[in-house]
Design a protein around this motif. Structure first.
Motif, PDB file in Angstrom:
ATOM      1  N   ARG A 298     -14.449  -2.848   5.685  1.00  0.00           N
ATOM      2  CA  ARG A 298     -13.681  -1.855   4.925  1.00  0.00           C
ATOM      3  C   ARG A 298     -12.194  -2.181   4.972  1.00  0.00           C
ATOM      4  O   ARG A 298     -11.522  -2.234   3.930  1.00  0.00           O
ATOM      5  CB  ARG A 298     -13.921  -0.468   5.515  1.00  0.00           C
ATOM      6  N   ASP A 299     -11.680  -2.409   6.170  1.00  0.00           N
ATOM      7  CA  ASP A 299     -10.254  -2.710   6.319  1.00  0.00           C
ATOM      8  C   ASP A 299      -9.893  -4.034   5.622  1.00  0.00           C
ATOM      9  O   ASP A 299      -8.847  -4.147   4.980  1.00  0.00           O
ATOM     10  CB  ASP A 299      -9.879  -2.779   7.792  1.00  0.00           C
ATOM     11  N   TYR A 300     -10.787  -5.000   5.752  1.00  0.00           N
ATOM     12  CA  TYR A 300     -10.573  -6.300   5.120  1.00  0.00           C
ATOM     13  C   TYR A 300     -10.533  -6.156   3.602  1.00  0.00           C
ATOM     14  O   TYR A 300      -9.658  -6.735   2.931  1.00  0.00           O
ATOM     15  CB  TYR A 300     -11.694  -7.254   5.539  1.00  0.00           C
ATOM     16  N   GLU A 301     -11.463  -5.377   3.039  1.00  0.00           N
ATOM     17  CA  GLU A 301     -11.539  -5.218   1.588  1.00  0.00           C
ATOM     18  C   GLU A 301     -10.335  -4.464   1.044  1.00  0.00           C
ATOM     19  O   GLU A 301      -9.805  -4.807  -0.025  1.00  0.00           O
ATOM     20  CB  GLU A 301     -12.840  -4.507   1.223  1.00  0.00           C
ATOM     21  N   ARG A 302      -9.871  -3.438   1.739  1.00  0.00           N
ATOM     22  CA  ARG A 302      -8.683  -2.705   1.298  1.00  0.00           C
ATOM     23  C   ARG A 302      -7.470  -3.631   1.244  1.00  0.00           C
ATOM     24  O   ARG A 302      -6.689  -3.595   0.280  1.00  0.00           O
ATOM     25  CB  ARG A 302      -8.413  -1.524   2.233  1.00  0.00           C
ATOM     26  N   GLU A 303      -7.302  -4.461   2.255  1.00  0.00           N
ATOM     27  CA  GLU A 303      -6.173  -5.399   2.269  1.00  0.00           C
ATOM     28  C   GLU A 303      -6.347  -6.466   1.199  1.00  0.00           C
ATOM     29  O   GLU A 303      -5.379  -6.882   0.553  1.00  0.00           O
ATOM     30  CB  GLU A 303      -6.059  -6.041   3.652  1.00  0.00           C
ATOM     31  N   PHE A 304      -7.582  -6.892   0.992  1.00  0.00           N
ATOM     32  CA  PHE A 304      -7.912  -7.881  -0.035  1.00  0.00           C
ATOM     33  C   PHE A 304      -7.442  -7.395  -1.408  1.00  0.00           C
ATOM     34  O   PHE A 304      -6.807  -8.132  -2.162  1.00  0.00           O
ATOM     35  CB  PHE A 304      -9.430  -8.106  -0.018  1.00  0.00           C
ATOM     36  N   ILE A 305      -7.742  -6.143  -1.733  1.00  0.00           N
ATOM     37  CA  ILE A 305      -7.338  -5.571  -3.021  1.00  0.00           C
ATOM     38  C   ILE A 305      -5.813  -5.492  -3.115  1.00  0.00           C
ATOM     39  O   ILE A 305      -5.220  -5.869  -4.136  1.00  0.00           O
ATOM     40  CB  ILE A 305      -7.963  -4.186  -3.224  1.00  0.00           C
ATOM     41  N   ALA A 306      -5.176  -4.993  -2.062  1.00  0.00           N
ATOM     42  CA  ALA A 306      -3.718  -4.842  -2.073  1.00  0.00           C
ATOM     43  C   ALA A 306      -3.022  -6.185  -2.295  1.00  0.00           C
ATOM     44  O   ALA A 306      -2.046  -6.279  -3.053  1.00  0.00           O
ATOM     45  CB  ALA A 306      -3.247  -4.214  -0.763  1.00  0.00           C
ATOM     46  N   ASN A 307      -3.537  -7.224  -1.667  1.00  0.00           N
ATOM     47  CA  ASN A 307      -2.925  -8.541  -1.774  1.00  0.00           C
ATOM     48  C   ASN A 307      -3.102  -9.167  -3.154  1.00  0.00           C
ATOM     49  O   ASN A 307      -2.333 -10.063  -3.543  1.00  0.00           O
ATOM     50  CB  ASN A 307      -3.499  -9.484  -0.716  1.00  0.00           C
ATOM     51  N   LEU A 308      -4.112  -8.697  -3.901  1.00  0.00           N
ATOM     52  CA  LEU A 308      -4.408  -9.302  -5.191  1.00  0.00           C
ATOM     53  C   LEU A 308      -3.887  -8.512  -6.390  1.00  0.00           C
ATOM     54  O   LEU A 308      -4.001  -8.974  -7.524  1.00  0.00           O
ATOM     55  CB  LEU A 308      -5.925  -9.494  -5.344  1.00  0.00           C
ATOM     56  N   GLU A 309      -3.327  -7.324  -6.176  1.00  0.00           N
ATOM     57  CA  GLU A 309      -2.981  -6.466  -7.310  1.00  0.00           C
ATOM     58  C   GLU A 309      -1.977  -7.132  -8.262  1.00  0.00           C
ATOM     59  O   GLU A 309      -2.139  -7.070  -9.489  1.00  0.00           O
ATOM     60  CB  GLU A 309      -2.472  -5.109  -6.827  1.00  0.00           C
ATOM     61  N   ASP A 310      -0.948  -7.764  -7.732  1.00  0.00           N
ATOM     62  CA  ASP A 310       0.023  -8.445  -8.599  1.00  0.00           C
ATOM     63  C   ASP A 310      -0.637  -9.592  -9.358  1.00  0.00           C
ATOM     64  O   ASP A 310      -0.350  -9.822 -10.543  1.00  0.00           O
ATOM     65  CB  ASP A 310       1.201  -8.971  -7.781  1.00  0.00           C
ATOM     66  N   LYS A 311      -1.535 -10.297  -8.679  1.00  0.00           N
ATOM     67  CA  LYS A 311      -2.241 -11.399  -9.332  1.00  0.00           C
ATOM     68  C   LYS A 311      -3.153 -10.881 -10.438  1.00  0.00           C
ATOM     69  O   LYS A 311      -3.265 -11.494 -11.506  1.00  0.00           O
ATOM     70  CB  LYS A 311      -3.047 -12.187  -8.303  1.00  0.00           C
ATOM     71  N   TYR A 312      -3.816  -9.745 -10.178  1.00  0.00           N
ATOM     72  CA  TYR A 312      -4.667  -9.141 -11.210  1.00  0.00           C
ATOM     73  C   TYR A 312      -3.851  -8.852 -12.479  1.00  0.00           C
ATOM     74  O   TYR A 312      -4.270  -9.165 -13.596  1.00  0.00           O
ATOM     75  CB  TYR A 312      -5.258  -7.828 -10.703  1.00  0.00           C
ATOM     76  N   ILE A 313      -2.682  -8.227 -12.293  1.00  0.00           N
ATOM     77  CA  ILE A 313      -1.839  -7.872 -13.441  1.00  0.00           C
ATOM     78  C   ILE A 313      -1.378  -9.123 -14.178  1.00  0.00           C
ATOM     79  O   ILE A 313      -1.420  -9.177 -15.418  1.00  0.00           O
ATOM     80  CB  ILE A 313      -0.631  -7.029 -12.984  1.00  0.00           C
ATOM     81  N   GLN A 314      -0.967 -10.147 -13.436  1.00  0.00           N
ATOM     82  CA  GLN A 314      -0.502 -11.374 -14.075  1.00  0.00           C
ATOM     83  C   GLN A 314      -1.630 -12.058 -14.837  1.00  0.00           C
ATOM     84  O   GLN A 314      -1.417 -12.584 -15.945  1.00  0.00           O
ATOM     85  CB  GLN A 314       0.080 -12.328 -13.027  1.00  0.00           C
ATOM     86  N   THR A 315      -2.831 -12.055 -14.262  1.00  0.00           N
ATOM     87  CA  THR A 315      -3.983 -12.653 -14.951  1.00  0.00           C
ATOM     88  C   THR A 315      -4.251 -11.941 -16.268  1.00  0.00           C
ATOM     89  O   THR A 315      -4.517 -12.583 -17.298  1.00  0.00           O
ATOM     90  CB  THR A 315      -5.237 -12.590 -14.056  1.00  0.00           C
TER      91      THR A 315
END
Length: 360
Positions: A298-315
């Motif tokens: 759970r903790d890993y997945e929450r951080e995973f999403i947070a770290n990728l949000e800017d990349k998601y938007i750029q993609t």
């Protein structure tokens, strides 16, 4: 990005008196029977995991409806869970991952977990209200101030209260995972205010609060399983959908959608659930390993999403989507349009929602 609720909505719910939560986090084992052969129970739950001869050999099938890609949040959760469980049982417990909705959509997967034809699944909260009605209270628009507020609620007594309801119907929630704040996409026009949604067919989750909210926003909500959404947008069955970035981008919705508004209108939790009879049949030591692995995942997945949000938007931008940022859309107008939803469900969820609002 901070997600608030308007003073009008807070005042709407403040009139009723509160009842105390009174619940402790639900125990993750119970007295239900098991369809499995009785496991060896000759170890204490306090022993360190990893290689204990008391741990039974078993395979646990875990399904989810998102891609098995490096940017998929559910798959990140599942692979981390697999890694931790297999490591801490010296490979005695095997985790078998079924991604891409290959065993059905989310509702089908939760139903399969309930009846025992599937061991475990990661699911959004969308279909969970059919099994634990209180979970619908987490799906009201503009309810959570930010992610920290959501975590405090879900990982505390209120989340445990919903988990207790699930146990009563044969499902154990091992951890509250995450989808994130949801955003609107469509093929017709930019969405800045509720009037822009007028007449648009928007796919929503199979969730009564979401359906009613989008009716109030002016759209024509169309519930369907996530596994059907891409094709439905491609064929024009629906004009758009609403999902977190963690779903929109890994599912490649940018290939069939032109506009996205970073509206954050709902916070969307996820759950990692397992069949209760199967879980109850495990030794206390294995139960603890599974709970600890789910919490860490759970903790890993929450951080995973947070770290990728800017990349998601750029993609999404690089793929041709026109994006309306949070500062460019009229959140106050959407909050105002949400007020009838709170009024409609005040008798059913008002006290529980007030507890959410009061959580600091």
């Amino acid at each position: 990005m901070k997600k608030g609720i308007s003073l009008a909505l807070v005042g709407l719910l403040a009139a009723g008196s509160l009842v105390g939560c009174g619940s402790k986090p639900a125990e993750q084992s119970s007295t239900g029977g098991s369809s499995q052969p009785a496991p060896s129970n000759n170890s204490s739950g306090g022993e360190k995991s990893g290689g204990s001869s008391s741990i039974e050999e078993v395979t646990i099938a875990v399904a989810h409806a998102t891609p098995d890609s490096e940017t998929s949040h559910y798959h990140a959760f599942a692979t981390k869970f697999k890694e931790l469980v297999e490591k801490n049982t010296d490979g005695k417990v095997k985790i078998e991952i079924h991604p891409n909705g290959e065993l059905g959509g989310e509702r089908e997967a939760v139903e399969a977990v309930q009846i025992g034809t599937l061991d475990a699944t990661i699911t959004s909260s969308g279909p969970v209200g059919n099994f634990a009605p209180l979970s619908n209270a987490f799906d009201f628009p503009f309810l959570f101030r930010d992610k920290a507020h959501a975590y405090k609620v879900l990982d505390g007594e209120l989340g445990a209260e919903v988990s207790k309801q699930l146990e009563s119907v044969g499902i154990v929630n091992l951890a509250w995972a995450e989808n994130g704040f949801r955003n609107i996409t469509n093929n017709k026009r930019p969405i800045k205010k509720p009037e822009d949604l007028q007449g648009l067919k928007i796919r929503t989750m199979e969730n009564k609060v979401h359906l009613d909210s989008f009716k109030e926003f002016g759209a024509a909500p169309t519930p369907m399983a996530i596994t059907e959404v891409f094709t439905s947008m491609q064929q024009g069955v629906v004009d758009g959908e609403e999902n977190p970035l963690s779903v929109i981008v890994p599912q490649k919705f940018y290939e069939v959608q032109k506009y996205m508004t970073l509206s954050g209108h709902f916070y969307s939790p996820a759950l990692f659930v397992i069949n209760k009879s199967k879980f109850d049949g495990f030794s206390p030591e294995l139960q603890k390993i599974l709970i600890d692995a789910a919490t860490a995942s759970r903790d890993y997945e929450r951080e995973f999403i947070a770290n990728l949000e800017d990349k998601y938007i750029q993609t999404a931008k690089d793929s041709g989507m026109e994006i309306l940022t949070a500062s460019e859309y009229d959140q106050a107008a959407f909050q105002k349009a949400s007020e009838p939803i709170y009024k409609k469900y005040e008798a059913e969820y008002g006290e529980f929602i007030q507890k959410i609002l009061d959580t600091k």
